[in-house]
Design a protein around this motif. Sequence first.
Motif, PDB file in Angstrom:
ATOM      1  N   LYS A 187      -5.153   0.756   9.091  1.00 20.21           N
ATOM      2  CA  LYS A 187      -6.573   0.330   9.608  1.00 20.21           C
ATOM      3  C   LYS A 187      -7.336  -0.331   8.583  1.00 20.21           C
ATOM      4  CE  LYS A 187     -10.868   2.467  11.442  1.00 20.21           C
ATOM      5  NZ  LYS A 187     -11.311   3.806  11.920  1.00 20.21           N
ATOM      6  N   LYS A 188      -7.050   0.478   7.461  1.00 21.12           N
ATOM      7  CA  LYS A 188      -7.757  -0.349   6.275  1.00 21.12           C
ATOM      8  C   LYS A 188      -7.579  -1.721   5.994  1.00 21.12           C
ATOM      9  CE  LYS A 188      -8.467   0.332   1.097  1.00 21.12           C
ATOM     10  NZ  LYS A 188      -8.095   1.268   0.137  1.00 21.12           N
ATOM     11  N   HIS A 189      -6.242  -2.184   6.051  1.00 21.78           N
ATOM     12  CA  HIS A 189      -5.604  -3.281   5.864  1.00 21.78           C
ATOM     13  C   HIS A 189      -5.300  -4.437   7.095  1.00 21.78           C
ATOM     14  CE1 HIS A 189      -5.342  -2.243   1.321  1.00 21.78           C
ATOM     15  NE2 HIS A 189      -4.670  -1.025   2.005  1.00 21.78           N
ATOM     16  N   ARG A 190      -5.839  -3.801   8.084  1.00 21.00           N
ATOM     17  CA  ARG A 190      -5.486  -4.444   9.654  1.00 21.00           C
ATOM     18  C   ARG A 190      -4.284  -5.091   9.681  1.00 21.00           C
ATOM     19  NH1 ARG A 190      -7.828  -8.872   8.620  1.00 21.00           N
ATOM     20  NH2 ARG A 190      -8.693  -8.463   6.283  1.00 21.00           N
ATOM     21  N   ALA A 201       1.010  -1.233  -0.068  1.00 19.07           N
ATOM     22  CA  ALA A 201      -0.090  -0.129  -0.053  1.00 19.07           C
ATOM     23  C   ALA A 201       1.041   1.219  -0.170  1.00 19.07           C
ATOM     24  CB  ALA A 201      -1.037   0.048   1.243  1.00 19.07           C
ATOM     25  N   ALA A 221      -3.084  -8.827   3.856  1.00 17.70           N
ATOM     26  CA  ALA A 221      -3.963  -8.086   4.767  1.00 17.70           C
ATOM     27  C   ALA A 221      -4.193  -8.787   6.015  1.00 17.70           C
ATOM     28  CB  ALA A 221      -5.178  -7.847   4.140  1.00 17.70           C
ATOM     29  N   GLU A 226      -1.383   5.696   9.381  1.00 16.09           N
ATOM     30  CA  GLU A 226      -2.708   5.091  10.275  1.00 16.09           C
ATOM     31  C   GLU A 226      -3.909   4.636   9.525  1.00 16.09           C
ATOM     32  OE1 GLU A 226      -1.978   4.467  13.335  1.00 16.09           O
ATOM     33  OE2 GLU A 226       0.037   5.433  13.119  1.00 16.09           O
ATOM     34  N   GLU A 227      -4.089   5.324   8.331  1.00 16.97           N
ATOM     35  CA  GLU A 227      -5.370   4.955   7.533  1.00 16.97           C
ATOM     36  C   GLU A 227      -5.047   3.745   6.915  1.00 16.97           C
ATOM     37  OE1 GLU A 227      -7.738   6.765   3.775  1.00 16.97           O
ATOM     38  OE2 GLU A 227      -6.347   7.920   4.778  1.00 16.97           O
ATOM     39  N   ALA A 228      -3.803   3.565   6.406  1.00 14.82           N
ATOM     40  CA  ALA A 228      -3.443   2.319   5.694  1.00 14.82           C
ATOM     41  C   ALA A 228      -3.396   1.128   6.735  1.00 14.82           C
ATOM     42  CB  ALA A 228      -2.351   2.400   4.955  1.00 14.82           C
TER      43      ALA A 228
END
Length: 236
Positions: free
Chosen positions: A44-47, A4, A22, A40-42
């Motif tokens: 969270k999005k991909h765990r 990502a 992921a 942080e967004e990535a």
Amino acid sequence: MLIAGFPAGAWGTNCYLVAPAAGEECVIIDPGHQAAPGVEEALKKHRLKPVAVVLTHGHIDHVASVVPVCGAHDVPAWIHPEDRYMMSDPAKAIGLSVGTPLMGELTVGEPDDVRELADGTKLELAGLQFSVAHAPGHTKGSVTFRMPEAADVPSVFFSGDLLFAGSIGRTDLPGGDMAEMLDSLARVCLPLDDSTVVLSGHGPQTTIGQERATNPYLRQVAAGQGDAQQAPRRGM
């Protein structure tokens, strides 16, 4: 494999998160200026759970978010020893005198755990392997990270500011050297397979084959004809 990537901050520096898939552990490459929210967004999005930050070089546009990212997740940062000073003194790295204000919101300094990279090292992180190549020219401590080909996935090459789509990194800042840059291009880039995917510090994805055919610097190096200084160079 999951990669990502997103451009961050005033310089549009590419930050990458790399994981086997992921929901697994990951490595963060070059969290630069204003990259922490995107990281942080990535995550969270991909765990994803980060286990390390690795740095292609020490310029502020690649390391500005190292302290907050490493601190938030209690992970080490890896950098070549010749660029380590840049984390604490970014102004000196770009030719400014000590103490010169540099974009006031930046947090400079080292994270709690800094580990040093060496040429030829094979880092085993998050279940992945990264081969380290020292590649001076843009800075004295520039490195690249290469991941081996696996199954139907081609080799991936994180080139930092050594090689871009159609160009190379600039060499006019402290520690930059065109002769070293050309040597690094010849030694590190030319031996790679044409199918190798290049993910650089700025700009779009490319391949070694595409750059071998079209990049004026790589073509000149391959032909043994010196440099190609008429072509524009990029990076901070």
